[in-house]
Design a protein around this motif. Structure first.
Motif, PDB file in Angstrom:
ATOM      1  N   SER A 156      -7.625   4.883   1.248  1.00  0.00           N
ATOM      2  CA  SER A 156      -8.160   5.422  -0.001  1.00  0.00           C
ATOM      3  C   SER A 156      -9.452   4.702  -0.367  1.00  0.00           C
ATOM      4  O   SER A 156      -9.830   3.692   0.242  1.00  0.00           O
ATOM      5  CB  SER A 156      -7.134   5.235  -1.124  1.00  0.00           C
ATOM      6  OG  SER A 156      -6.972   3.855  -1.416  1.00  0.00           O
TER       7      SER A 156
ATOM      8  N   SER B  26       0.808  -1.232   0.000  1.00  0.00           N
ATOM      9  CA  SER B  26       0.000   0.000   0.000  1.00  0.00           C
ATOM     10  C   SER B  26       0.835   1.273   0.000  1.00  0.00           C
ATOM     11  O   SER B  26       0.277   2.376  -0.027  1.00  0.00           O
ATOM     12  CB  SER B  26      -0.924   0.013   1.217  1.00  0.00           C
ATOM     13  OG  SER B  26      -0.174   0.078   2.422  1.00  0.00           O
ATOM     14  N   GLY B  27       2.132   1.130   0.056  1.00  0.00           N
ATOM     15  CA  GLY B  27       2.991   2.315   0.007  1.00  0.00           C
ATOM     16  C   GLY B  27       3.275   2.941   1.344  1.00  0.00           C
ATOM     17  O   GLY B  27       3.795   4.057   1.414  1.00  0.00           O
TER      18      GLY B  27
ATOM     19  N   PRO C  67      -5.185  10.167   1.636  1.00  0.00           N
ATOM     20  CA  PRO C  67      -5.058  10.234   0.164  1.00  0.00           C
ATOM     21  C   PRO C  67      -6.206   9.477  -0.506  1.00  0.00           C
ATOM     22  O   PRO C  67      -6.034   8.357  -0.987  1.00  0.00           O
ATOM     23  CB  PRO C  67      -3.707   9.557  -0.086  1.00  0.00           C
ATOM     24  CG  PRO C  67      -3.620   8.534   1.014  1.00  0.00           C
ATOM     25  CD  PRO C  67      -4.341   9.105   2.212  1.00  0.00           C
TER      26      PRO C  67
ATOM     27  N   GLN D 184      -1.590   5.464   3.359  1.00  0.00           N
ATOM     28  CA  GLN D 184      -1.518   5.564   1.900  1.00  0.00           C
ATOM     29  C   GLN D 184      -2.668   4.738   1.297  1.00  0.00           C
ATOM     30  O   GLN D 184      -3.814   5.146   1.379  1.00  0.00           O
ATOM     31  CB  GLN D 184      -0.149   5.098   1.406  1.00  0.00           C
ATOM     32  CG  GLN D 184       0.998   5.997   1.852  1.00  0.00           C
ATOM     33  CD  GLN D 184       0.871   7.409   1.327  1.00  0.00           C
ATOM     34  OE1 GLN D 184       0.605   7.637   0.156  1.00  0.00           O
ATOM     35  NE2 GLN D 184       1.060   8.386   2.202  1.00  0.00           N
ATOM     36  N   GLY D 185      -2.364   3.597   0.717  1.00  0.00           N
ATOM     37  CA  GLY D 185      -3.373   2.835  -0.004  1.00  0.00           C
ATOM     38  C   GLY D 185      -4.565   2.391   0.811  1.00  0.00           C
ATOM     39  O   GLY D 185      -5.699   2.402   0.321  1.00  0.00           O
TER      40      GLY D 185
ATOM     41  N   ALA E  57      -2.861  14.846   0.139  1.00  0.00           N
ATOM     42  CA  ALA E  57      -3.895  14.342   1.057  1.00  0.00           C
ATOM     43  C   ALA E  57      -4.976  15.390   1.267  1.00  0.00           C
ATOM     44  O   ALA E  57      -4.737  16.598   1.151  1.00  0.00           O
ATOM     45  CB  ALA E  57      -3.265  13.956   2.386  1.00  0.00           C
TER      46      ALA E  57
ATOM     47  N   TRP F 145      -5.681   7.604  -3.910  1.00  0.00           N
ATOM     48  CA  TRP F 145      -4.507   6.746  -4.109  1.00  0.00           C
ATOM     49  C   TRP F 145      -4.865   5.581  -5.024  1.00  0.00           C
ATOM     50  O   TRP F 145      -5.949   5.007  -4.896  1.00  0.00           O
ATOM     51  CB  TRP F 145      -4.037   6.230  -2.747  1.00  0.00           C
ATOM     52  CG  TRP F 145      -2.762   5.454  -2.784  1.00  0.00           C
ATOM     53  CD1 TRP F 145      -1.518   5.924  -2.577  1.00  0.00           C
ATOM     54  CD2 TRP F 145      -2.621   4.043  -3.038  1.00  0.00           C
ATOM     55  NE1 TRP F 145      -0.599   4.909  -2.687  1.00  0.00           N
ATOM     56  CE2 TRP F 145      -1.262   3.740  -2.978  1.00  0.00           C
ATOM     57  CE3 TRP F 145      -3.510   3.011  -3.330  1.00  0.00           C
ATOM     58  CZ2 TRP F 145      -0.757   2.462  -3.179  1.00  0.00           C
ATOM     59  CZ3 TRP F 145      -3.020   1.720  -3.544  1.00  0.00           C
ATOM     60  CH2 TRP F 145      -1.659   1.470  -3.466  1.00  0.00           C
ATOM     61  N   PRO F 146      -3.980   5.188  -5.978  1.00  0.00           N
ATOM     62  CA  PRO F 146      -2.582   5.605  -6.178  1.00  0.00           C
ATOM     63  C   PRO F 146      -2.415   6.892  -6.975  1.00  0.00           C
ATOM     64  O   PRO F 146      -1.282   7.278  -7.276  1.00  0.00           O
ATOM     65  CB  PRO F 146      -1.997   4.419  -6.942  1.00  0.00           C
ATOM     66  CG  PRO F 146      -3.138   3.879  -7.725  1.00  0.00           C
ATOM     67  CD  PRO F 146      -4.356   4.067  -6.871  1.00  0.00           C
TER      68      PRO F 146
ATOM     69  N   ASN G 143       1.191  17.097   0.150  1.00  0.00           N
ATOM     70  CA  ASN G 143       1.421  15.719  -0.306  1.00  0.00           C
ATOM     71  C   ASN G 143       0.229  15.138  -1.058  1.00  0.00           C
ATOM     72  O   ASN G 143       0.218  13.954  -1.399  1.00  0.00           O
ATOM     73  CB  ASN G 143       1.785  14.823   0.876  1.00  0.00           C
ATOM     74  CG  ASN G 143       0.666  14.729   1.902  1.00  0.00           C
ATOM     75  OD1 ASN G 143      -0.381  15.378   1.771  1.00  0.00           O
ATOM     76  ND2 ASN G 143       0.883  13.939   2.937  1.00  0.00           N
TER      77      ASN G 143
ATOM     78  N   VAL H  42      -2.069  10.610  -7.112  1.00  0.00           N
ATOM     79  CA  VAL H  42      -1.707  11.668  -6.168  1.00  0.00           C
ATOM     80  C   VAL H  42      -1.704  12.999  -6.912  1.00  0.00           C
ATOM     81  O   VAL H  42      -0.895  13.211  -7.821  1.00  0.00           O
ATOM     82  CB  VAL H  42      -0.321  11.411  -5.535  1.00  0.00           C
ATOM     83  CG1 VAL H  42       0.051  12.559  -4.601  1.00  0.00           C
ATOM     84  CG2 VAL H  42      -0.324  10.084  -4.782  1.00  0.00           C
TER      85      VAL H  42
END
Length: 269
Positions: free
Chosen positions: A86, A77-78, A187, A82-83, A215, A190-191, A213, A193
């Motif tokens: 989302s 998920s990074g 985020p 992050q992932g 978000a 995501w993915p 970033n 951005v």
């Protein structure tokens, strides 16, 4: 938002969705068993988004298995927030719950919802861990509790597990919204951005909504664990406790006569 507050929010969301009392929405009405088990399960699903961090509450809920899974999700998920925070991550968790709800095993005593039982084992144990019902290093107690709950859920839970994906959806939505209303943001796309243009970052007030970033944040609660967060979550937790208490009382009234009858029969023997 803090882990225990995520769990309390998830339980409260389920009470609002599944209960038909005057204090609830009643969008997906269930009996007392479904309300109680669903509330405990949704308290856990409200924490699965943080399974992207090897040091999170969920990563330590059922060691070492939960830690291994956390490391894998963190890489896929990074990283943290992050992932899994989302729309794509939320969809993946709901699909997982839907698949688990379909996994059943035919036995001499009837059809057992093994997939639902295992998923609820993780979720209920996670909620109990986040709410600090176990000693800090009580991994053995975690596993014993998890296995007992898996058995009870598989055997006694409602035969229709159509509510399990809804429980997962409610939990992840509550979690994402909870993090979105803190300064960190989430985020959502995501993915993908999309970072704000430079002039946006210099604007007062609104620059914190679309963060550098990419978000999104509506920081109504400020930082995680803030006084504002506590002020909001105290009544939310109280609402969840009242709803679960009402469901538990209904179950006690339903099963108490049978229990007394069984005890009387034993005493007669």
């Amino acid at each position: 938002m803090m882990g225990g507050h995520h769990a309390a929010s998830g339980a409260a969301a389920w009470i609002a969705i599944a209960s038909t009392g005057p204090y609830a929405l009643g969008w997906y009405p269930l009996d007392a068993t479904g309300i109680l088990i669903g509330a405990m399960t949704t308290a856990g699903t409200a924490l699965v988004c943080d399974w992207d961090h090897r040091s999170s509450t969920i990563a330590h809920s059922l060691p070492p298995l939960s830690k291994v899974i956390a490391v894998g999700i963190e890489k896929a998920s990074g990283g943290h927030r992050q992932g899994t925070h989302s729309l794509l991550g939320a969809s993946a968790f709901v699909i997982l719950a839907a698949m688990a709800a379909q996994f059943q095993v035919a036995t001499p005593v009837g059809q057992l919802s093994v997939g639902a039982g295992l998923l609820c084992m993780f979720m209920i144990n996670l909620a109990a861990d986040a709410l600090k019902l176990f000693p800090k290093h009580g991994w053995l107690a975690n596993w014993v509790f998890a296995l007992v709950m898996a058995g009870l859920v598989t055997w006694f839970a409602p035969a229709q597990w159509g509510w399990l994906p809804l429980s997962m959806l409610a939990g992840v939505v509550v979690h994402i919204v909870g993090d979105m209303i803190t300064v960190g943001g989430v985020p959502l796309l995501w993915p993908i951005v999309i970072k704000p243009p430079k002039f946006w970052r210099k604007l007062p007030l609104v620059s914190g909504i679309w963060k550098a970033n990419g978000a999104l944040s509506i920081p109504l609660l400020g930082k995680a664990g803030s006084r504002r967060e506590w002020l909001v979550l105290i009544p939310v937790s109280g609402y969840a406790m009242v709803g679960m208490g009402v469901a538990l009382w209904a179950l006690a009234q339903e099963h108490w006569p049978r229990l007394l009858s069984a005890l009387g029969a034993l005493a007669g023997v």
